[in-house]
Design a protein around this motif. Structure first.
Motif, mmCIF file in Angstrom:
data_model
loop_
_atom_site.group_PDB
_atom_site.id
_atom_site.type_symbol
_atom_site.label_atom_id
_atom_site.label_comp_id
_atom_site.label_asym_id
_atom_site.label_seq_id
_atom_site.Cartn_x
_atom_site.Cartn_y
_atom_site.Cartn_z
ATOM 1 N N MET A 113 -0.171 -7.391 -15.053
ATOM 2 C CA MET A 113 -1.071 -6.914 -14.364
ATOM 3 C C MET A 113 -1.841 -7.508 -13.037
ATOM 4 S SD MET A 113 -3.882 -4.354 -15.894
ATOM 5 C CE MET A 113 -5.578 -4.720 -15.423
ATOM 6 N N SER A 114 -1.836 -8.890 -13.426
ATOM 7 C CA SER A 114 -2.373 -9.765 -12.286
ATOM 8 C C SER A 114 -1.633 -9.603 -11.056
ATOM 9 C CB SER A 114 -2.518 -11.202 -12.890
ATOM 10 O OG SER A 114 -1.238 -11.986 -12.970
ATOM 11 N N ASP A 115 -0.238 -9.530 -11.221
ATOM 12 C CA ASP A 115 0.745 -9.520 -9.944
ATOM 13 C C ASP A 115 0.221 -8.184 -9.291
ATOM 14 O OD1 ASP A 115 1.830 -11.642 -10.445
ATOM 15 O OD2 ASP A 115 3.514 -10.788 -11.431
ATOM 16 N N LEU A 116 -0.323 -7.265 -10.014
ATOM 17 C CA LEU A 116 -0.585 -5.905 -9.191
ATOM 18 C C LEU A 116 -1.778 -6.024 -8.482
ATOM 19 C CD1 LEU A 116 -0.116 -3.235 -12.247
ATOM 20 C CD2 LEU A 116 1.176 -3.692 -10.259
ATOM 21 N N LYS A 117 -2.891 -6.809 -8.984
ATOM 22 C CA LYS A 117 -4.097 -7.005 -8.080
ATOM 23 C C LYS A 117 -4.120 -7.637 -6.779
ATOM 24 C CE LYS A 117 -6.677 -7.376 -12.568
ATOM 25 N NZ LYS A 117 -7.806 -8.230 -13.234
ATOM 26 N N GLU A 118 -2.980 -8.226 -6.738
ATOM 27 C CA GLU A 118 -2.631 -8.897 -5.252
ATOM 28 C C GLU A 118 -1.966 -7.957 -4.189
ATOM 29 O OE1 GLU A 118 -0.116 -12.343 -5.976
ATOM 30 O OE2 GLU A 118 -1.579 -13.018 -7.517
ATOM 31 N N LEU A 119 -1.581 -7.033 -4.675
ATOM 32 C CA LEU A 119 -1.043 -5.804 -3.912
ATOM 33 C C LEU A 119 -2.136 -5.053 -2.905
ATOM 34 C CD1 LEU A 119 1.449 -3.840 -6.333
ATOM 35 C CD2 LEU A 119 2.021 -5.567 -4.572
ATOM 36 N N ALA A 178 -2.456 0.272 -0.042
ATOM 37 C CA ALA A 178 -1.196 1.102 0.289
ATOM 38 C C ALA A 178 -0.034 0.758 -0.488
ATOM 39 C CB ALA A 178 -1.009 0.956 1.802
ATOM 40 N N ASP A 179 0.054 -0.400 -0.859
ATOM 41 C CA ASP A 179 1.278 -0.888 -1.829
ATOM 42 C C ASP A 179 1.145 -0.244 -3.136
ATOM 43 O OD1 ASP A 179 2.816 -2.264 0.138
ATOM 44 O OD2 ASP A 179 1.636 -4.194 -0.510
ATOM 45 N N LEU A 180 -0.333 -0.216 -3.593
ATOM 46 C CA LEU A 180 -0.475 0.279 -4.983
ATOM 47 C C LEU A 180 -0.669 1.791 -4.965
ATOM 48 C CD1 LEU A 180 -3.948 -1.715 -5.716
ATOM 49 C CD2 LEU A 180 -1.861 -1.471 -7.201
ATOM 50 N N LYS A 181 -0.805 2.365 -3.989
ATOM 51 C CA LYS A 181 -0.421 4.073 -3.747
ATOM 52 C C LYS A 181 1.191 4.099 -3.923
ATOM 53 C CE LYS A 181 -2.019 7.842 -1.145
ATOM 54 N NZ LYS A 181 -1.162 8.839 -2.082
ATOM 55 N N ALA A 182 1.791 3.609 -3.212
ATOM 56 C CA ALA A 182 3.287 3.490 -2.978
ATOM 57 C C ALA A 182 4.010 3.293 -4.372
ATOM 58 C CB ALA A 182 3.749 2.861 -2.068
ATOM 59 N N THR A 236 -5.830 1.967 -12.331
ATOM 60 C CA THR A 236 -6.910 1.443 -12.808
ATOM 61 C C THR A 236 -7.307 0.474 -11.635
ATOM 62 O OG1 THR A 236 -6.572 1.803 -14.871
ATOM 63 C CG2 THR A 236 -8.189 0.180 -14.584
ATOM 64 N N ILE A 237 -6.443 -0.154 -11.223
ATOM 65 C CA ILE A 237 -6.693 -1.351 -10.206
ATOM 66 C C ILE A 237 -6.856 -0.454 -8.835
ATOM 67 C CG2 ILE A 237 -5.425 -3.113 -8.779
ATOM 68 C CD1 ILE A 237 -4.013 -3.766 -11.382
ATOM 69 N N LEU A 238 -6.223 0.598 -8.449
ATOM 70 C CA LEU A 238 -6.449 1.482 -7.288
ATOM 71 C C LEU A 238 -7.712 1.942 -7.379
ATOM 72 C CD1 LEU A 238 -5.485 2.329 -4.524
ATOM 73 C CD2 LEU A 238 -4.220 4.191 -5.937
ATOM 74 N N PHE A 239 -8.250 2.474 -8.330
ATOM 75 C CA PHE A 239 -9.401 3.140 -8.476
ATOM 76 C C PHE A 239 -10.552 1.843 -8.306
ATOM 77 C CE2 PHE A 239 -13.190 4.353 -10.862
ATOM 78 C CZ PHE A 239 -13.537 5.713 -10.342
ATOM 79 N N SER A 240 -10.382 0.937 -9.030
ATOM 80 C CA SER A 240 -11.368 -0.198 -9.005
ATOM 81 C C SER A 240 -11.469 -0.659 -7.249
ATOM 82 C CB SER A 240 -10.990 -1.408 -9.831
ATOM 83 O OG SER A 240 -11.932 -2.669 -9.702
ATOM 84 N N ARG A 241 -10.384 -0.916 -6.675
ATOM 85 C CA ARG A 241 -10.402 -1.456 -5.588
ATOM 86 C C ARG A 241 -11.274 -0.357 -4.566
ATOM 87 N NH1 ARG A 241 -5.886 -4.194 -3.422
ATOM 88 N NH2 ARG A 241 -5.619 -5.040 -5.400
ATOM 89 N N LEU A 242 -11.026 0.867 -4.467
ATOM 90 C CA LEU A 242 -11.446 1.980 -3.916
ATOM 91 C C LEU A 242 -12.864 1.911 -4.092
ATOM 92 C CD1 LEU A 242 -8.872 4.691 -3.840
ATOM 93 C CD2 LEU A 242 -9.427 3.325 -1.889
ATOM 94 N N MET A 243 -13.353 1.710 -5.334
ATOM 95 C CA MET A 243 -14.807 1.822 -5.562
ATOM 96 C C MET A 243 -15.585 0.731 -5.029
ATOM 97 S SD MET A 243 -15.233 4.619 -6.954
ATOM 98 C CE MET A 243 -16.952 4.406 -7.396
#
Length: 67
Positions: free
Chosen positions: A1-7, A10-14, A55-62
């Motif tokens: 999951m840590s790799d996902l946090k670096e995206l 736009a990459d998370l959405k894709a 979850t990561i995308l939501f957190s980033r948007l918040m």
């Protein structure tokens, strides 16, 4: 999951859209084979990955909303 946090956002959405497409294809494949999707391990892993991405995308948007 840590790799996902670096995206990027736009990459998370894709990635989320791509995982959703993979899940849909897997479900269709399981239906055509008559296999119960509740016992399919790859589908469970896709569900977990999709949850992590959202979850990561939501957190980033918040965080953006607060600034």
């Amino acid at each position: 999951m840590s790799d996902l946090k670096e995206l990027s956002i736009a990459d998370l959405k894709a990635a989320g859209e791509y995982v959703e497409k993979l899940k849909s294809e897997r479900i269709d494949d399981l239906k055509s084979q008559g296999i119960d999707r509740k016992t399919d391990k790859p589908l469970e892993e896709l569900d977990k990955l999709e949850f992590d991405i959202h979850t990561i995308l939501f957190s980033r948007l918040m965080k953006l909303k607060k600034t």
